[in-house]
Write an enzyme that holds these catalytic residues in place. Structure first.
Site, PDB file in Angstrom:
ATOM      1  N   HIS B 122       2.695  -4.762   7.404  1.00 42.50           N
ATOM      2  CA  HIS B 122       3.743  -5.516   6.707  1.00 42.50           C
ATOM      3  C   HIS B 122       5.103  -4.993   7.197  1.00 42.50           C
ATOM      4  O   HIS B 122       5.212  -3.830   7.607  1.00 42.50           O
ATOM      5  CB  HIS B 122       3.576  -5.249   5.212  1.00 42.50           C
ATOM      6  N   ASP B 198      -0.130   2.488   3.567  1.00 43.17           N
ATOM      7  CA  ASP B 198       0.414   1.392   2.772  1.00 43.17           C
ATOM      8  C   ASP B 198      -0.759   0.804   1.992  1.00 43.17           C
ATOM      9  O   ASP B 198      -1.582   0.074   2.540  1.00 43.17           O
ATOM     10  CB  ASP B 198       1.048   0.333   3.688  1.00 43.17           C
ATOM     11  N   GLN B 201      -2.037  -3.529  -0.961  1.00 42.97           N
ATOM     12  CA  GLN B 201      -3.104  -4.507  -1.169  1.00 42.97           C
ATOM     13  C   GLN B 201      -4.421  -3.825  -1.519  1.00 42.97           C
ATOM     14  O   GLN B 201      -5.435  -4.495  -1.694  1.00 42.97           O
ATOM     15  CB  GLN B 201      -3.297  -5.366   0.095  1.00 42.97           C
ATOM     16  N   LYS B 224       1.702  -6.155  -7.909  1.00 42.11           N
ATOM     17  CA  LYS B 224       0.485  -6.753  -7.352  1.00 42.11           C
ATOM     18  C   LYS B 224      -0.763  -6.317  -8.119  1.00 42.11           C
ATOM     19  O   LYS B 224      -1.876  -6.713  -7.770  1.00 42.11           O
ATOM     20  CB  LYS B 224       0.337  -6.365  -5.873  1.00 42.11           C
ATOM     21  N   CYS B 366       5.518 -11.717   5.931  1.00 36.99           N
ATOM     22  CA  CYS B 366       6.202 -10.459   6.260  1.00 36.99           C
ATOM     23  C   CYS B 366       5.411  -9.645   7.271  1.00 36.99           C
ATOM     24  O   CYS B 366       5.331  -8.416   7.173  1.00 36.99           O
ATOM     25  CB  CYS B 366       6.479  -9.630   5.002  1.00 36.99           C
TER      26      CYS B 366
END
Lengths: 164, 409
Positions: B122, B198, B201, B224, B366
């Site tokens: 991202h 990261d 998600q 999220k 993104c």
């Protein structure tokens, strides 16, 4: 209720299926300007060739994007080809005016006035009818940037040409 | 059914109609909807506990401070951090990644030092490194992806040679690919680099144990994972946080200030300048309780089942037209399905689906470098969460046929 038929008018889909003035022009003499919509990744390339008398003698459209951005670019190319730079600027202003109509005015015919601009001696063959089909876009505010992408890119090309 | 059948009724926003159709929300990789208990917890904080934290000596301020620090403890437990001191609250995952770049990387990297990322990152895990490259002359290296949407690790040793940091997504927000983070951590450490993850998600969808992952830094965001927007997390090993310089300066992050200078606070508050987002932290804590009650194993199982169903039904009905990016095996991916439908632009696909009340995202998500690799300028993306069920996917599959009605030519 707002329906998809307000957005995807037949004339728009026709320009999407069969884009006019699609391709590239040799640079120079043409000028090449890119426009991006960072929201959706659409990219429009406008090739603009202006002769010494200030007439847009050729225009070509490259890049890729959605049906609205592509058809708007195609219609724009038809509308400005063979016209003067001044005419093109007036058309940009009129088109952006149409696209900035507030939602509360949608459904009235205020948009007609915005497009009913007088282009001396050229109005009858300016293809205003095709462009008018894009007015449904204002009912889908997210798509306005799709419709105006090529016009903003054209404005940048005209500015660069004027500064050169 | 691994999750309660009535779970949708926990989410008040889902109970509304668009264009005459019941909302089908398939954009949770973008942001999730919030259960009533989270909304209530935030309202309760403002109705019963609001005061500035770590400052007042009165009972209400003690209550507000307990609310903030209680939420921090829940986060620590949820990802199996060694202590709450390793949980830094930020605005979102992007700010967490920028904190990592501005504090740790700026202090520890110099010209020529390499940071290794992947092609499926991202922008939040790309642009901060581009900025450091421009300012300090660091080198940015890219792990490529293969044709199946996995990382191509065949050249990893060379990429890691002399690198100071490996920073990779645990789950791609475009392809859904689950990356082998524990393995990557080992490889990074063997090469003398630190490992950043990261997990934006990942944490919302997969049981997460930062110690088992072997990482050094991990970032994610609350919105999220059923929590409000405006609260994110940077987790890092305590000894790293201790050694890192402060990020923003101001109140809360200091022990002492004189005309000559300041003494930074202890971790994690050293990195939390100014009045924090207490209600948002409370909302995150309540979202964690909600997810824990469901059971993160059940959440993951639910999404694997739904993803398998989605991949199967989309391909059965639209196989000649639809291209779904990312791994084909549901166990190797999350519930994020980026697809191309014929030669119809994703923006137009999303527009037609919206007319049936179906919310999907269209665009580059993104992740423009990944779009370049996929040779696409955009995709449509349907993404799943706890409140989705098979009927949502049936509606998606049906509504896609309407795209043909307008664009078949």
């Amino acid at each position: 209720m707002i329906g998809l038929e307000d957005l995807y008018r037949e004339i728009i889909l026709d320009h999407y299926r069969t884009p006019r003035n699609r391709g590239e022009l040799e640079t120079p003499p043409a000028r090449r300007v890119e426009g991006f919509n960072p929201l959706c990744g659409d990219e429009i390339i406008v090739y603009l060739q202006v002769d010494d008398s200030g007439v847009i003698d050729d225009v070509a459209i490259g890049g890729q994007g959605c049906s609205i951005s592509q058809s708007s670019a195609s219609m724009m190319s038809v509308a400005i080809k063979g016209r003067t730079v001044e005419d093109a600027r007036r058309l940009i202003a009129a088109f952006k005016g149409l696209m900035s109509i507030h939602e509360t005015e949608i459904g009235g015919d205020g948009s007609e006035a915005a497009l009913g601009i007088e282009l001396e001696g050229t109005t009858e063959d300016m293809k205003l009818g095709d462009l008018e089909a894009l007015r449904g876009v204002v009912k889908f505010p997210i798509r306005i940037k799709c419709a105006t992408l090529s016009w903003n890119t054209l404005a940048q090309a005209l500015d660069e040409a004027a500064a050169a | 059914m691994t999750l309660p059948a009535a779970i949708k009724s926990d989410f008040p926003l889902l109970d509304q109609r668009f264009h005459g159709h019941q909302l089908v929300y398939l954009d949770s990789a973008n942001t999730s909807q919030k259960p009533q208990v989270v909304i209530d917890a935030m309202a309760d904080y403002y109705e019963n506990a609001n005061a500035n934290v770590h400052r007042g000596s009165y009972e209400l301020a003690v209550r507000a401070t307990a609310a903030l620090e209680g939420a921090r403890a829940k986060v620590a437990s949820f990802i199996n951090a060694r202590s709450s001191a390793e949980i830094v609250f930020t605005k979102n995952a992007t700010e967490s990644m920028n904190l990592l770049a501005r504090s740790w990387a700026e202090a520890n990297l110099s010209a020529g030092d390499a940071v290794v990322i992947s092609e499926m990152e991202h922008h939040a895990n790309i642009v901060p490194w581009h900025m450091l490259r421009a300012e300090k002359g660091i080198e940015l290296r890219w792990i490529p992806i293969d044709g199946s949407g996995h990382l191509d690790l065949s050249d990893l040793d060379r990429l890691l040679d002399g690198a100071k940091l490996l920073s990779v997504t645990a789950m791609s927000n475009v392809l859904g690919t689950l990356n082998p983070i524990a393995q990557l951590s080992e490889r990074a450490h063997a090469a003398g680099a630190l490992m950043a993850v990261d997990a934006s998600q990942y944490v919302p969808h997969v049981p997460t144990d930062v110690q088992a992952l072997g990482a050094d830094f991990l970032v994610f965001t609350g919105h999220k994972m059923l929590a409000p927007m405006g609260i994110g997390v940077l987790w890092a090993r305590a000894e790293l946080l201790d050694a890192m310089p402060p990020f923003l300066g101001g109140g809360e992050m200091i022990l002492n200030v004189t005309k000559d200078g300041f003494t930074a606070n202890e971790i994690p508050w050293k990195f939390e300048a100014g009045t924090p987002m207490v209600a948002e932290a409370v909302g995150l804590g309540r979202a964690i309780d909600y997810l824990s009650d469901l059971g993160m194993d059940n959440v993951r199982r639910h999404e694997v089942e739904l993803t398998a169903y989605a991949l199967r039904t989309l391909t059965e009905r639209h196989g000649d037209k639809i291209t779904i990016h990312g791994p084909t095996e549901p166990a190797e991916r999350g519930g994020v399905m980026s697809f191309i439908y014929g030669d119809v632009h994703p923006h137009d696909v999303a527009q037609v689906l919206d007319q049936s009340g179906i919310a999907v995202r269209a665009g580059h998500h993104c992740a423009k470098p990944l779009m370049d690799v996929l040779n696409a300028n955009a995709t449509s993306r349907a993404s799943l969460y706890v409140y989705n069920d098979k009927s949502d996917l049936d509606k998606l599959v049906d509504a896609l046929s309407a795209v043909d009605d307008i664009f078949s030519f």
